[in-house]
Scaffold this active site. Structure first.
Site, PDB file in Angstrom:
ATOM      1  N   GLY A   1      -3.413 -57.504  34.596  1.00  0.00           N
ATOM      2  CA  GLY A   1      -3.180 -57.588  35.782  1.00  0.00           C
ATOM      3  C   GLY A   1      -2.059 -58.251  36.268  1.00  0.00           C
TER       4      GLY A   1
ATOM      5  N   GLY B   1     -11.082 -62.174  32.284  1.00  0.00           N
ATOM      6  CA  GLY B   1     -11.312 -61.225  31.577  1.00  0.00           C
ATOM      7  C   GLY B   1     -10.234 -60.994  30.294  1.00  0.00           C
ATOM      8  N   ALA B   2     -10.180 -59.877  29.715  1.00  0.00           N
ATOM      9  CA  ALA B   2      -9.401 -59.698  28.553  1.00  0.00           C
ATOM     10  C   ALA B   2      -9.227 -58.085  28.450  1.00  0.00           C
ATOM     11  CB  ALA B   2      -9.804 -60.109  27.286  1.00  0.00           C
TER      12      ALA B   2
ATOM     13  N   LYS C   1     -13.463 -53.021  25.239  1.00  0.00           N
ATOM     14  CA  LYS C   1     -12.113 -53.959  24.933  1.00  0.00           C
ATOM     15  C   LYS C   1     -12.227 -54.738  23.515  1.00  0.00           C
ATOM     16  CE  LYS C   1     -10.885 -53.512  29.396  1.00  0.00           C
ATOM     17  NZ  LYS C   1      -9.708 -52.739  29.737  1.00  0.00           N
TER      18      LYS C   1
ATOM     19  N   GLY D   1      -3.001 -59.908  30.607  1.00  0.00           N
ATOM     20  CA  GLY D   1      -1.959 -59.742  31.175  1.00  0.00           C
ATOM     21  C   GLY D   1      -1.782 -58.198  32.036  1.00  0.00           C
TER      22      GLY D   1
ATOM     23  N   GLU E   1      -2.888 -67.524  34.058  1.00  0.00           N
ATOM     24  CA  GLU E   1      -3.964 -67.507  33.138  1.00  0.00           C
ATOM     25  C   GLU E   1      -3.893 -68.362  32.035  1.00  0.00           C
ATOM     26  OE1 GLU E   1      -5.619 -62.897  34.308  1.00  0.00           O
ATOM     27  OE2 GLU E   1      -4.515 -63.381  32.690  1.00  0.00           O
TER      28      GLU E   1
ATOM     29  N   THR F   1      -8.341 -63.525  36.775  1.00  0.00           N
ATOM     30  CA  THR F   1      -7.917 -62.377  37.381  1.00  0.00           C
ATOM     31  C   THR F   1      -8.286 -60.873  36.737  1.00  0.00           C
ATOM     32  OG1 THR F   1      -6.216 -63.547  38.223  1.00  0.00           O
ATOM     33  CG2 THR F   1      -5.946 -61.228  38.397  1.00  0.00           C
ATOM     34  N   GLY F   2      -9.020 -60.032  37.686  1.00  0.00           N
ATOM     35  CA  GLY F   2      -9.187 -58.771  37.002  1.00  0.00           C
ATOM     36  C   GLY F   2     -10.348 -58.051  37.214  1.00  0.00           C
TER      37      GLY F   2
END
Length: 224
Positions: free
Chosen positions: A97, A82-83, A121, A95, A103, A26-27
């Site tokens: 998102g 993602g991260a 990131k 988290g 996840e 997610t993201g």
């Protein structure tokens, strides 16, 4: 920034092979992975996706990607996610998102985990990004007070309309702010001891490969 996300997200599709069960993160970066994967499926690729959020499930479904729930698979070949931060020890915060619980469950079931990120990131030490903790609505203020007694600042996550944000699991999120995680393992142990915390956004020893999209258009593949 969007180019960094796009090139990293699309690059991850090179690890996907016919017949795989794929965890779909997610993201905003993995969004591009899913978009490209949708085109690959339309061109004949045979895979099954396991979505980590309702948002991802909707995107994947609209692209014709076959989906199963985590309950309906015995394991996952590869998860691409993602991260929010990745440090030099391959530890991360996720988290942003709001999908951290699902996840982490999908990551735990995966044989291989790939994170797709922009170069902003990558950090030396975790903590620039707030650490999300998913909490049950019942007694969330008690959790807030427990952390406050230890000098830990939190902020209840809200939506743009100031309504309390709720995860896909019906829980709230407290974001820990102004904290540096020089020893994330000890923080993981600390948070695990507090009743009512369902999950936290420290993803320790999960990721195998980080795909980093850079501002100059280059891609860096960082392997554990």
């Amino acid at each position: 920034m969007m180019d960094q996300k796009r090139i990293a997200g699309e690059k991850a599709c090179e690890w996907i092979k016919d017949g795989m069960i794929i965890g779909l993160g997610t993201g905003s970066t993995v969004y591009y992975t899913i978009e490209k994967l949708g085109k690959m499926v339309q061109n004949g690729l045979n895979i099954t996706g396991v979505a980590t959020s309702e948002q991802t499930a909707e995107q994947a479904g609209n692209l014709g990607i076959p989906l199963k729930s985590l309950n309906d698979v015995s394991m996952i070949d590869l998860t691409i996610d993602g991260a929010d931060e990745v440090d030099t020890q391959f530890q991360g915060i996720k988290g942003g998102g709001g999908a951290l619980l699902r996840e982490k469950m999908v990551a735990e079931a995966s044989l291989l985990n790939i994170w797709v990120v922009g170069e902003d990131k990558l950090v030396d030490t975790l903590g620039k990004f707030p650490l999300p903790i998913e909490v049950v609505p019942f007694g969330w203020r008690q959790i807030e007070q427990t952390l406050k007694k230890e000098g830990i600042q939190t902020k209840l996550r809200k939506q743009e309309n100031e309504e309390v944000y709720q995860t896909n699991n019906g829980n709230y999120i407290l974001d820990i702010i102004n904290q540096i995680y020089t020893n994330p393992v000890s923080w993981q142990e600390k948070l695990a001891q507090i009743p009512g915390i369902v999950e936290h956004g420290l993803f320790l020893n999960y990721v195998d490969i980080v795909i980093c999209g850079k501002e100059n258009g280059e891609i860096e593949i960082i392997k554990k």
